[in-house]
Write an enzyme that holds these catalytic residues in place. Structure first.
Site, short mmCIF file in Angstrom:
data_model
loop_
_atom_site.label_atom_id
_atom_site.label_comp_id
_atom_site.label_asym_id
_atom_site.label_seq_id
_atom_site.Cartn_x
_atom_site.Cartn_y
_atom_site.Cartn_z
N HIS A 104 0.82 -1.23 0.00
CA HIS A 104 0.00 0.00 0.00
C HIS A 104 0.84 1.26 0.00
O HIS A 104 0.35 2.33 0.35
CB HIS A 104 -0.97 -0.02 1.19
CG HIS A 104 -1.96 -1.13 1.09
ND1 HIS A 104 -2.69 -1.57 2.17
CD2 HIS A 104 -2.34 -1.91 0.05
CE1 HIS A 104 -3.49 -2.57 1.79
NE2 HIS A 104 -3.26 -2.80 0.50
N GLY A 175 -1.52 -9.30 12.52
CA GLY A 175 -2.09 -7.97 12.74
C GLY A 175 -2.83 -7.37 11.57
O GLY A 175 -2.70 -6.18 11.30
N THR A 176 -3.63 -8.21 10.87
CA THR A 176 -4.47 -7.65 9.83
C THR A 176 -5.86 -8.23 9.94
O THR A 176 -6.04 -9.43 10.18
CB THR A 176 -3.91 -7.90 8.41
OG1 THR A 176 -4.86 -7.46 7.43
CG2 THR A 176 -3.57 -9.36 8.15
#
Ligand code: APR
Length: 232
Positions: A104, A175-176
């Site tokens: 991203h 952690g997503t």
């Protein structure tokens, strides 16, 4: 060496003090995501978007990688490690990881608003003043903008990320919330022999037939447990 691929999200940096997006109190509760993280939002109010990312860069220079980042980097001595991250912070780099794919974009970089993926226009902002102002120009003369993949824009690095996951012996998701595609679809490219681990204090949606080993802890404690498991 076995190939170890990480897929990390905002939760990886939570213990460094950077808020996630969708947890309670997350960034998207304070800002409307379409106003500050979409190409339409930028075209509608570029000053607001520049300010949003200038604030996040200022915060980034005041935080440090956490134990989880450091343990990810430490595994490079025993594995061929690739970090695929949705995070735009540079904490994996600062913790010592070498092979990193930013799906991203990168907060500390800026680019052309005419052709954001033109490599000639992608620059690293000065660490001591990582600010973009309206009127700052990219090499092609267009307005300088954050080197961030906004909602509504293509994800040029997804093909490389798919290749890495497809070759992985071990895939570790940290952690997503697996809310945002195409990143969230990456675990479906893992080959049948690949061992998949998930480190997250909460349950996240994934295909239960994939045989995922869920370590229900935060990034640092979860990485300590993973390192023990990988030593066996
Ligand atoms: N350790 C590990 N995981 C944690 C921790 C922690 N200390 N704290 C929270 N988490 C987990 C949450 O349980 C949640 O599953 O991190 C996840 C954060 O999810 P999101 O906030 O949705 O972040 P992420 O999945 O990275 O968002 C994906 O959305 O807005 C876009 O581009 C943005 O890259 C981002 C993408």
């Amino acid at each position: 060496m076995k190939k170890l691929v990480f897929l990390t999200g905002a939760g990886m940096s939570a213990e460094s003090g950077i808020s996630t997006f969708r947890d309670s109190g997350g960034l998207w509760e304070q800002y409307p995501v379409e106003a500050v993280a979409s190409i339409q939002g930028y075209e509608r109010n570029p000053e607001l978007v520049q300010r949003f990312y200038n604030e996040r860069r200022a915060q980034l220079s005041s935080v440090q990688p956490n134990e989880g980042h450091r343990l990810v980097a430490s595994l490079e001595k025993d594995f061929d490690v690739t970090v695929v991250t949705q995070n735009v912070d540079d904490l994996h780099e600062r913790a010592g990881s070498h092979k990193i794919i930013h799906l991203h974009g990168e907060l500390m970089k800026a680019t052309s608003s005419r052709n954001p993926n033109d490599p000639k226009c992608i620059v690293t902002l000065p660490a001591d003043n990582p600010v973009i102002k309206m009127g700052d120009k990219a090499k092609d003369g267009s307005q300088l903008r954050p080197f961030i993949v906004w909602f509504g824009e293509s994800v040029p690095m997804i093909a490389s990320a798919i290749d890495e996951v497809a070759e992985a012996d071990i895939l570790v998701i940290i952690g997503t919330s697996l809310n945002v595609y195409p990143a969230a679809g990456l675990l479906n490219y893992a080959n049948l022999q690949c061992r998949i681990y998930l480190i997250d204090p909460k349950d996240v949606p994934y295909d239960q037939t994939l045989g995922v080993h869920h370590i229900k802890k935060g990034a640092s404690e979860g990485m300590k447990e993973l390192c023990e498991l990988l030593r066996k």
